[in-house]
Enzyme design. Structure first.
Site, PDB file in Angstrom:
ATOM      1  N   LYS A 160       1.158   4.899 -11.715  1.00  0.00           N
ATOM      2  CA  LYS A 160       2.108   4.914 -10.592  1.00  0.00           C
ATOM      3  C   LYS A 160       2.764   6.288 -10.477  1.00  0.00           C
ATOM      4  CE  LYS A 160       2.919  -0.048 -10.603  1.00  0.00           C
ATOM      5  NZ  LYS A 160       2.133  -0.456 -11.794  1.00  0.00           N
ATOM      6  N   ALA A 181       4.478   9.502  -9.519  1.00  0.00           N
ATOM      7  CA  ALA A 181       5.523   9.644  -8.488  1.00  0.00           C
ATOM      8  C   ALA A 181       6.415  10.848  -8.779  1.00  0.00           C
ATOM      9  CB  ALA A 181       6.371   8.374  -8.423  1.00  0.00           C
ATOM     10  N   GLY A 204      -0.976  -9.376  -8.822  1.00  0.00           N
ATOM     11  CA  GLY A 204      -0.030 -10.464  -8.634  1.00  0.00           C
ATOM     12  C   GLY A 204      -0.702 -11.827  -8.663  1.00  0.00           C
ATOM     13  N   ALA A 260      -6.257 -16.118  -6.122  1.00  0.00           N
ATOM     14  CA  ALA A 260      -7.358 -15.153  -5.984  1.00  0.00           C
ATOM     15  C   ALA A 260      -8.106 -15.330  -4.656  1.00  0.00           C
ATOM     16  CB  ALA A 260      -8.316 -15.275  -7.162  1.00  0.00           C
TER      17      ALA A 260
HETATM   18  O1  C5P Z   1       0.267  -9.773 -15.677  1.00  0.00           O
HETATM   19  P1  C5P Z   1       0.038  -9.629 -14.196  1.00  0.00           P
HETATM   20  O2  C5P Z   1      -1.219 -10.331 -13.730  1.00  0.00           O
HETATM   21  O3  C5P Z   1       1.241  -9.963 -13.375  1.00  0.00           O
HETATM   22  O4  C5P Z   1      -0.261  -8.068 -14.039  1.00  0.00           O
HETATM   23  C1  C5P Z   1      -0.226  -7.393 -12.811  1.00  0.00           C
HETATM   24  C2  C5P Z   1      -0.538  -5.949 -13.066  1.00  0.00           C
HETATM   25  O5  C5P Z   1      -0.533  -5.238 -11.851  1.00  0.00           O
HETATM   26  C3  C5P Z   1       0.454  -5.231 -13.958  1.00  0.00           C
HETATM   27  O6  C5P Z   1      -0.282  -4.277 -14.698  1.00  0.00           O
HETATM   28  C4  C5P Z   1       1.400  -4.545 -13.002  1.00  0.00           C
HETATM   29  O7  C5P Z   1       1.934  -3.369 -13.572  1.00  0.00           O
HETATM   30  C5  C5P Z   1       0.428  -4.179 -11.896  1.00  0.00           C
HETATM   31  N1  C5P Z   1       0.955  -3.941 -10.572  1.00  0.00           N
HETATM   32  C6  C5P Z   1       1.722  -4.870  -9.868  1.00  0.00           C
HETATM   33  N2  C5P Z   1       2.160  -4.561  -8.609  1.00  0.00           N
HETATM   34  C7  C5P Z   1       1.800  -3.398  -8.037  1.00  0.00           C
HETATM   35  C8  C5P Z   1       1.003  -2.472  -8.716  1.00  0.00           C
HETATM   36  C9  C5P Z   1       0.589  -2.789  -9.990  1.00  0.00           C
HETATM   37  O8  C5P Z   1       1.990  -5.973 -10.386  1.00  0.00           O
HETATM   38  N3  C5P Z   1       2.115  -3.144  -6.787  1.00  0.00           N
END
Ligand code: C5P
Length: 216
Positions: free
Chosen positions: A64, A66, A173, A181
């Protein structure tokens, strides 16, 4: 990027030992691994190199990024030199900072993913208001890879409409944060899944059930 089964494993564990173990359990189904700060800070950039060597997979470094352009360049160079195939870069810092990462990616023959909006609830306060503008900036800059949230499908759809169908969207997410999914893949090209795989008793089984769910 060719993402097998449209699933990217977010390997947010703290040790190389558990990273290798989990990746090994799902490597028949997954060819793309996202490595972020937890593993890279615990085990160094070497973690990227090792995962890539062991599994011959795509590695996306979720740093990320920035910062100001000059610092972004250094971060991107180091990340690509460690073997990452792509780096995730924040868009809110503006086009010059993103451009610095794009130039580094071009020099190394690698990719940049532009982060438009995040998946957690707090992202609504600041990022939501500018995420469409960030996506539009990405389009102006010729960027083809984006990150957009699986937890907010209306936002994901908006971002898809801005970046167009020829762009590649990866979407975090799914699972632990509540995203689904199959629904996410209506608008995204691949889902990012972390905890629901790496915290599972049987990660392989979880991956198989996600694949089954996508096919339904
Ligand atoms: O454990 P989980 O499935 O929630 O992991 C989501 C992953 O996606 C983490 O590594 C988080 O840092 C990343 N992520 C996110 N939202 C974003 C970018 C990356 O949750 N916009």
């Amino acid at each position: 990027m060719e993402v097998k089964n449209k699933i990217i494993l977010a390997l947010d564990v703290n040790t190389m030992e558990s990273a290798m173990k989990i990746a090994g359990k799902v490597s028949d189904y997954i060819n793309t691994i996202k490595i972020g700060y937890p593993l890279a800070l615990a085990e160094g950039l070497e973690s990227i190199t090792q995962i890539k060597e062991e599994f011959d997979c795509n590695v996306i470094a979720d740093f990320k990024v920035a910062d100001i352009p000059e610092t972004n360049s250094k971060i991107a160079d180091l990340t690509f030199n460690a073997g990452a195939d792509a780096v995730i870069v924040h868009g809110f810092v503006g086009n010059d900072s993103v451009e610095a990462c794009l130039e580094s990616a071009e020099d190394h023959g690698k990719d940049v993913f532009l982060l438009t909006e995040m998946s957690h609830p707090g992202a609504s306060r600041f990022l939501k208001g500018v995420s469409e503008d960030i996506a539009a900036m990405g389009v102006e800059m010729g960027i083809k890879n984006y990150v957009a949230p699986a937890t907010k499908l209306d936002r994901l759809e908006k971002i898809r409409n801005i970046v167009g169908n020829d762009s590649f969207i990866i979407s975090p997410g799914v699972g632990a944060q509540g995203g689904d999914a199959a629904k996410t893949l209506r608008f995204a090209d691949a889902v990012i899944v972390g905890r629901s795989i790496y915290l599972a008793e049987d990660p392989e089984n979880v991956v198989k059930s996600i694949i089954d769910g996508i096919k339904l």
